[in-house]
Design an enzyme around this catalytic site. Structure first.
Site, PDB file in Angstrom:
ATOM      1  N   VAL A 134       1.582  -2.203  -8.159  1.00 39.47           N
ATOM      2  CA  VAL A 134       1.852  -1.990  -6.673  1.00 39.47           C
ATOM      3  C   VAL A 134       2.910  -0.984  -6.548  1.00 39.47           C
ATOM      4  O   VAL A 134       3.935  -1.119  -7.109  1.00 39.47           O
ATOM      5  CB  VAL A 134       1.916  -3.135  -5.927  1.00 39.47           C
ATOM      6  CG1 VAL A 134       2.941  -3.790  -5.770  1.00 39.47           C
ATOM      7  CG2 VAL A 134       1.411  -2.856  -4.177  1.00 39.47           C
ATOM      8  N   SER A 135       2.806  -0.007  -5.562  1.00 38.06           N
ATOM      9  CA  SER A 135       3.976   0.876  -5.389  1.00 38.06           C
ATOM     10  C   SER A 135       4.323   0.188  -3.668  1.00 38.06           C
ATOM     11  O   SER A 135       3.523  -0.447  -3.048  1.00 38.06           O
ATOM     12  CB  SER A 135       3.452   2.148  -4.998  1.00 38.06           C
ATOM     13  OG  SER A 135       2.584   2.404  -4.038  1.00 38.06           O
ATOM     14  N   THR A 136       5.618   0.515  -3.402  1.00 35.83           N
ATOM     15  CA  THR A 136       6.027   0.024  -2.233  1.00 35.83           C
ATOM     16  C   THR A 136       5.194   0.397  -0.970  1.00 35.83           C
ATOM     17  O   THR A 136       4.841  -0.422  -0.032  1.00 35.83           O
ATOM     18  CB  THR A 136       7.711   0.461  -1.738  1.00 35.83           C
ATOM     19  OG1 THR A 136       8.460   0.073  -3.011  1.00 35.83           O
ATOM     20  CG2 THR A 136       8.200  -0.322  -0.829  1.00 35.83           C
ATOM     21  N   GLN A 165       1.921  -1.414  -0.823  1.00 36.84           N
ATOM     22  CA  GLN A 165       1.907  -2.819  -0.388  1.00 36.84           C
ATOM     23  C   GLN A 165       2.196  -2.975   0.812  1.00 36.84           C
ATOM     24  O   GLN A 165       1.568  -3.672   1.866  1.00 36.84           O
ATOM     25  CB  GLN A 165       3.121  -3.479  -1.003  1.00 36.84           C
ATOM     26  CG  GLN A 165       3.044  -5.113  -0.760  1.00 36.84           C
ATOM     27  CD  GLN A 165       3.758  -5.786  -1.848  1.00 36.84           C
ATOM     28  OE1 GLN A 165       4.281  -5.112  -2.781  1.00 36.84           O
ATOM     29  NE2 GLN A 165       4.384  -7.093  -1.355  1.00 36.84           N
TER      30      GLN A 165
END
Length: 255
Positions: A9-11, A14
């Protein structure tokens, strides 16, 4: 079947979609338990984009695959492993080379079948198109903000960004001013970094200064009230930290 789980997941993802690493892992574990698959390891890339394959957990998984540690790889969704058609096809070729099956939980297909391989390619194209569309939309929005004189940078030494406004952080502003004075004294980025670090100063994220960080500060017109965006300089309305005279002197500009 011995299976490896890959989650990512990338910031931004998410924040936008609420897809946590824990949620991905729980779903995949429950699915494997139901099918009585043995999980070799969970490979987790936290905060990494799928636009390329430069991810530590992905690299570790590929190395373990080459050592024949598992039979299959499972992801929650195709976009977790790649948003690039080229990268996806490269990975599939590697998986096939080591006789490793690739399974997507959400799309419900695997690479054991011809249909699965075809669907993977189609979905990868859609994922790449989605990434490029998002990038175009972000650039358009930032260009619009820049043309209005609003900030586009997220973090700048000397300023605090709150929604549409950059406000001065006094202690950081004094540091920026000192960096400019030191630079005009020696005109050497590395030497200024050395001096700042020797005095115990640190950058925005608490790390020691390097010559590249000093260069970015010295050449950034944001300190004289100008936003730089897409090779353009646009007058803003935030408060200046450096005088135009000092900025021009530091950058060898004529008055």
């Amino acid at each position: 079947m011995i299976i490896a789980l890959y989650i990512r997941v990338s910031t931004q993802e998410q924040a936008r979609e609420g897809i946590s690493l824990a949620a991905q892992e729980n779903l995949l574990r429950e699915y494997c338990n139901m099918l009585k698959y043995d999980i070799y390891r969970v490979y987790m890339d936290d905060g990494y984009s799928a636009k390329n394959m430069n991810r530590p957990a992905l690299k570790a998984m590929i190395e373990d695959m080459k050592n024949h540690q598992f039979d299959s790889i499972m992801v929650w969704k195709l976009s977790r492993i790649s948003r690039s058609v080229f990268d996806l096809l490269t990975l599939l070729k590697e998986f096939d080379k080591y006789d490793v099956k690739f399974v997507s939980y959400s799309e419900q297909f695997d690479t054991n079948t011809a249909v699965g391989k075809l669907l993977l390619t189609v979905l990868a194209s859609v994922a790449e198109f989605e990434r490029e569309t998002i990038a175009d939309n972000v650039k358009t929005a930032l260009t619009y903000r820049a043309n209005l004189g609003k900030p586009t940078a997220t973090q700048v030494l000397g300023y605090l960004r709150h929604e549409e406004i950059l406000t001065i952080i006094p202690t950081e502003a004094k540091l920026v001013q000192e960096i400019f004075r030191e630079y005009i004294d020696c005109y050497n980025y590395s030497e200024v970094a050395r001096r700042m670090n020797k005095k115990g100063y640190r950058g925005k994220r608490g790390k020691p200064f390097g010559c590249c960080q000093i260069k970015i500060i010295i050449t950034n017109p944001i300190y004289i009230g100008i936003n730089r965006w897409d090779k353009k300089e646009i007058m803003s309305y935030h408060e200046k930290i450096i005088s135009e005279e000092l900025f021009k002197k530091a950058n060898h500009m004529s008055f």
